[in-house]
Design a protein around this motif. Structure first.
Motif, PDB file in Angstrom:
ATOM      1  N   ILE A   3      37.166  43.191  29.707  1.00 33.42           N
ATOM      2  CA  ILE A   3      38.103  43.317  30.819  1.00 33.42           C
ATOM      3  C   ILE A   3      39.306  42.430  30.518  1.00 33.42           C
ATOM      4  CG2 ILE A   3      38.410  42.939  33.285  1.00 33.42           C
ATOM      5  CD1 ILE A   3      35.413  43.260  33.576  1.00 33.42           C
ATOM      6  N   ARG A   4      40.477  42.933  30.863  1.00 35.50           N
ATOM      7  CA  ARG A   4      41.675  42.112  30.664  1.00 35.50           C
ATOM      8  C   ARG A   4      41.594  40.862  31.538  1.00 35.50           C
ATOM      9  NH1 ARG A   4      46.435  44.446  28.212  1.00 35.50           N
ATOM     10  NH2 ARG A   4      47.534  42.878  29.424  1.00 35.50           N
ATOM     11  N   ILE A   5      42.186  39.815  31.075  1.00 29.05           N
ATOM     12  CA  ILE A   5      42.051  38.501  31.718  1.00 29.05           C
ATOM     13  C   ILE A   5      42.623  38.493  33.135  1.00 29.05           C
ATOM     14  CG2 ILE A   5      44.171  37.569  30.701  1.00 29.05           C
ATOM     15  CD1 ILE A   5      40.907  35.631  31.238  1.00 29.05           C
ATOM     16  N   ASN A   6      43.727  39.188  33.377  1.00 26.73           N
ATOM     17  CA  ASN A   6      44.303  39.158  34.724  1.00 26.73           C
ATOM     18  C   ASN A   6      43.410  39.889  35.724  1.00 26.73           C
ATOM     19  OD1 ASN A   6      44.927  41.661  33.670  1.00 26.73           O
ATOM     20  ND2 ASN A   6      47.008  41.705  34.473  1.00 26.73           N
ATOM     21  N   LYS A   7      42.755  40.982  35.293  1.00 27.27           N
ATOM     22  CA  LYS A   7      41.832  41.681  36.190  1.00 27.27           C
ATOM     23  C   LYS A   7      40.612  40.800  36.455  1.00 27.27           C
ATOM     24  CE  LYS A   7      39.096  45.705  37.034  1.00 27.27           C
ATOM     25  NZ  LYS A   7      38.800  47.083  36.768  1.00 27.27           N
ATOM     26  N   PHE A   8      40.139  40.129  35.421  1.00 26.69           N
ATOM     27  CA  PHE A   8      38.970  39.254  35.587  1.00 26.69           C
ATOM     28  C   PHE A   8      39.256  38.153  36.603  1.00 26.69           C
ATOM     29  CE2 PHE A   8      36.853  35.304  34.395  1.00 26.69           C
ATOM     30  CZ  PHE A   8      35.540  35.671  34.597  1.00 26.69           C
ATOM     31  N   ILE A   9      40.412  37.528  36.496  1.00 24.76           N
ATOM     32  CA  ILE A   9      40.763  36.431  37.415  1.00 24.76           C
ATOM     33  C   ILE A   9      40.909  36.957  38.844  1.00 24.76           C
ATOM     34  CG2 ILE A   9      42.538  34.721  37.980  1.00 24.76           C
ATOM     35  CD1 ILE A   9      43.005  34.468  34.939  1.00 24.76           C
ATOM     36  N   SER A  10      41.513  38.123  38.997  1.00 25.81           N
ATOM     37  CA  SER A  10      41.663  38.678  40.342  1.00 25.81           C
ATOM     38  C   SER A  10      40.313  39.080  40.922  1.00 25.81           C
ATOM     39  CB  SER A  10      42.624  39.864  40.338  1.00 25.81           C
ATOM     40  OG  SER A  10      42.060  40.948  39.646  1.00 25.81           O
ATOM     41  N   GLU A  11      39.402  39.601  40.095  1.00 27.48           N
ATOM     42  CA  GLU A  11      38.057  39.943  40.564  1.00 27.48           C
ATOM     43  C   GLU A  11      37.254  38.688  40.914  1.00 27.48           C
ATOM     44  OE1 GLU A  11      36.542  42.921  41.124  1.00 27.48           O
ATOM     45  OE2 GLU A  11      38.415  43.961  40.688  1.00 27.48           O
ATOM     46  N   GLY A  15      43.139  35.239  43.221  1.00 26.21           N
ATOM     47  CA  GLY A  15      44.478  35.744  43.526  1.00 26.21           C
ATOM     48  C   GLY A  15      44.615  37.180  43.066  1.00 26.21           C
ATOM     49  N   SER A  16      45.812  37.708  43.274  1.00 29.00           N
ATOM     50  CA  SER A  16      46.077  39.077  42.840  1.00 29.00           C
ATOM     51  C   SER A  16      46.295  39.092  41.330  1.00 29.00           C
ATOM     52  CB  SER A  16      47.313  39.617  43.555  1.00 29.00           C
ATOM     53  OG  SER A  16      48.456  38.909  43.129  1.00 29.00           O
ATOM     54  N   ARG A  17      46.489  40.267  40.777  1.00 30.22           N
ATOM     55  CA  ARG A  17      46.716  40.360  39.334  1.00 30.22           C
ATOM     56  C   ARG A  17      48.021  39.679  38.935  1.00 30.22           C
ATOM     57  NH1 ARG A  17      44.713  46.092  36.821  1.00 30.22           N
ATOM     58  NH2 ARG A  17      42.660  46.101  37.757  1.00 30.22           N
ATOM     59  N   ARG A  18      49.035  39.808  39.758  1.00 30.22           N
ATOM     60  CA  ARG A  18      50.324  39.154  39.450  1.00 30.22           C
ATOM     61  C   ARG A  18      50.183  37.631  39.514  1.00 30.22           C
ATOM     62  NH1 ARG A  18      50.732  43.261  37.329  1.00 30.22           N
ATOM     63  NH2 ARG A  18      51.622  45.117  38.247  1.00 30.22           N
ATOM     64  N   GLU A  19      49.436  37.140  40.483  1.00 26.69           N
ATOM     65  CA  GLU A  19      49.192  35.694  40.563  1.00 26.69           C
ATOM     66  C   GLU A  19      48.364  35.240  39.372  1.00 26.69           C
ATOM     67  OE1 GLU A  19      47.332  35.371  44.367  1.00 26.69           O
ATOM     68  OE2 GLU A  19      49.222  35.503  45.469  1.00 26.69           O
ATOM     69  N   ALA A  20      47.415  36.101  38.932  1.00 24.64           N
ATOM     70  CA  ALA A  20      46.597  35.774  37.761  1.00 24.64           C
ATOM     71  C   ALA A  20      47.465  35.692  36.508  1.00 24.64           C
ATOM     72  CB  ALA A  20      45.493  36.810  37.586  1.00 24.64           C
ATOM     73  N   GLU A  21      48.436  36.604  36.395  1.00 21.08           N
ATOM     74  CA  GLU A  21      49.353  36.548  35.256  1.00 21.08           C
ATOM     75  C   GLU A  21      50.128  35.235  35.249  1.00 21.08           C
ATOM     76  OE1 GLU A  21      51.885  39.972  35.315  1.00 21.08           O
ATOM     77  OE2 GLU A  21      50.211  41.350  34.903  1.00 21.08           O
ATOM     78  N   ALA A  22      50.551  34.795  36.423  1.00 20.05           N
ATOM     79  CA  ALA A  22      51.277  33.518  36.508  1.00 20.05           C
ATOM     80  C   ALA A  22      50.382  32.360  36.081  1.00 20.05           C
ATOM     81  CB  ALA A  22      51.781  33.306  37.929  1.00 20.05           C
ATOM     82  N   ILE A  23      49.117  32.392  36.472  1.00 15.22           N
ATOM     83  CA  ILE A  23      48.175  31.326  36.091  1.00 15.22           C
ATOM     84  C   ILE A  23      47.989  31.309  34.582  1.00 15.22           C
ATOM     85  CG2 ILE A  23      45.765  30.581  36.255  1.00 15.22           C
ATOM     86  CD1 ILE A  23      45.763  31.655  39.134  1.00 15.22           C
ATOM     87  N   VAL A  24      47.891  32.490  33.965  1.00 17.79           N
ATOM     88  CA  VAL A  24      47.722  32.572  32.507  1.00 17.79           C
ATOM     89  C   VAL A  24      48.977  32.067  31.810  1.00 17.79           C
ATOM     90  CG1 VAL A  24      47.410  34.172  30.573  1.00 17.79           C
ATOM     91  CG2 VAL A  24      46.023  34.446  32.628  1.00 17.79           C
ATOM     92  N   ARG A  25      50.153  32.436  32.301  1.00 18.16           N
ATOM     93  CA  ARG A  25      51.412  31.976  31.692  1.00 18.16           C
ATOM     94  C   ARG A  25      51.554  30.457  31.770  1.00 18.16           C
ATOM     95  NH1 ARG A  25      54.282  36.578  34.490  1.00 18.16           N
ATOM     96  NH2 ARG A  25      54.295  38.209  32.920  1.00 18.16           N
ATOM     97  N   ALA A  37      46.126  34.307  26.479  1.00 19.64           N
ATOM     98  CA  ALA A  37      47.388  35.055  26.568  1.00 19.64           C
ATOM     99  C   ALA A  37      47.152  36.249  27.497  1.00 19.64           C
ATOM    100  CB  ALA A  37      47.812  35.531  25.184  1.00 19.64           C
ATOM    101  N   LEU A  38      48.238  36.870  27.944  1.00 21.46           N
ATOM    102  CA  LEU A  38      48.109  37.995  28.875  1.00 21.46           C
ATOM    103  C   LEU A  38      47.397  39.193  28.263  1.00 21.46           C
ATOM    104  CD1 LEU A  38      51.546  38.004  30.690  1.00 21.46           C
ATOM    105  CD2 LEU A  38      49.321  37.437  31.650  1.00 21.46           C
ATOM    106  N   SER A  39      47.455  39.335  26.958  1.00 20.66           N
ATOM    107  CA  SER A  39      46.850  40.488  26.306  1.00 20.66           C
ATOM    108  C   SER A  39      45.371  40.283  25.980  1.00 20.66           C
ATOM    109  CB  SER A  39      47.607  40.813  25.018  1.00 20.66           C
ATOM    110  OG  SER A  39      47.537  39.699  24.139  1.00 20.66           O
ATOM    111  N   ASP A  40      44.821  39.127  26.276  1.00 18.44           N
ATOM    112  CA  ASP A  40      43.422  38.838  25.944  1.00 18.44           C
ATOM    113  C   ASP A  40      42.453  39.576  26.863  1.00 18.44           C
ATOM    114  OD1 ASP A  40      44.192  37.165  23.914  1.00 18.44           O
ATOM    115  OD2 ASP A  40      43.965  35.312  25.068  1.00 18.44           O
ATOM    116  N   SER A  41      41.275  39.877  26.301  1.00 16.70           N
ATOM    117  CA  SER A  41      40.197  40.491  27.066  1.00 16.70           C
ATOM    118  C   SER A  41      39.000  39.558  27.084  1.00 16.70           C
ATOM    119  CB  SER A  41      39.787  41.823  26.439  1.00 16.70           C
ATOM    120  OG  SER A  41      40.856  42.735  26.499  1.00 16.70           O
ATOM    121  N   VAL A  42      38.153  39.745  28.076  1.00 17.11           N
ATOM    122  CA  VAL A  42      36.995  38.875  28.268  1.00 17.11           C
ATOM    123  C   VAL A  42      35.719  39.716  28.181  1.00 17.11           C
ATOM    124  CG1 VAL A  42      35.867  37.274  29.857  1.00 17.11           C
ATOM    125  CG2 VAL A  42      38.344  37.386  29.763  1.00 17.11           C
TER     126      VAL A  42
END
Length: 141
Positions: A3-11, A15-25, A37-42
């Motif tokens: 699963i992409r990292i932003n979806k994992f964090i939101s699940e 936070g939402s996926r956009r908030e998850a992207e900000a946390i990763v950045r 990185a934003l392109s990483d998967s878990v």
């Protein structure tokens, strides 16, 4: 399953996926000790940490897989029902009004009316079909 990292964090409920992207950045997420990185998967085997606090990766991924399997099963049932309905409609219809040979079929009704009109024009008295005579009697009433 990965699963992409932003979806994992939101699940995970962070936070939402956009908030998850900000946390990763911001660099607050690490995957197996490396900055994410934003392109990483878990995967279920990975260790994901947010500000050095480990997240329950395996449990969340199993939960997501179960949700997707449930949705797929429902979609499969719906598709099967739709296919059965389509097969049923392509078979010969049970309704007399839809059979090709039925006098109740709208197309056949039109043909029979035309046939009766032609018979009336030609004025067949003795040679009329039984169906035509019945219709003529009904009209006279």
């Amino acid at each position: 399953m990965s699963i992409r990292i932003n979806k994992f964090i939101s699940e995970a409920g962070l936070g939402s996926r956009r908030e998850a992207e900000a946390i990763v950045r911001q660099g607050r997420i690490t995957i197996n000790g490396k900055r994410a990185a934003l392109s990483d998967s878990v995967n279920a085997k990975d260790v994901v940490c947010l500000d050095d606090v480990e997240l329950p990766v395996r449990d969340l991924i199993l939960e997501i897989e179960a949700d997707e399997a449930y949705k797929d099963a429902i979609d499969r049932k719906i598709r099967n029902k739709e296919e059965k309905i389509q097969k049923r409609t392509h078979l010969s219809s049970k309704s007399a009004s839809l059979r090709k040979s039925s006098k109740n079929n709208p197309e056949n009704r039109y043909r029979y009316k035309k046939m009766l009109e032609m018979e009336e024009e030609l004025d067949f008295d003795e040679e009329q079909s039984a169906y035509a005579r019945l219709n003529k009697k009904k009209r006279k009433r």
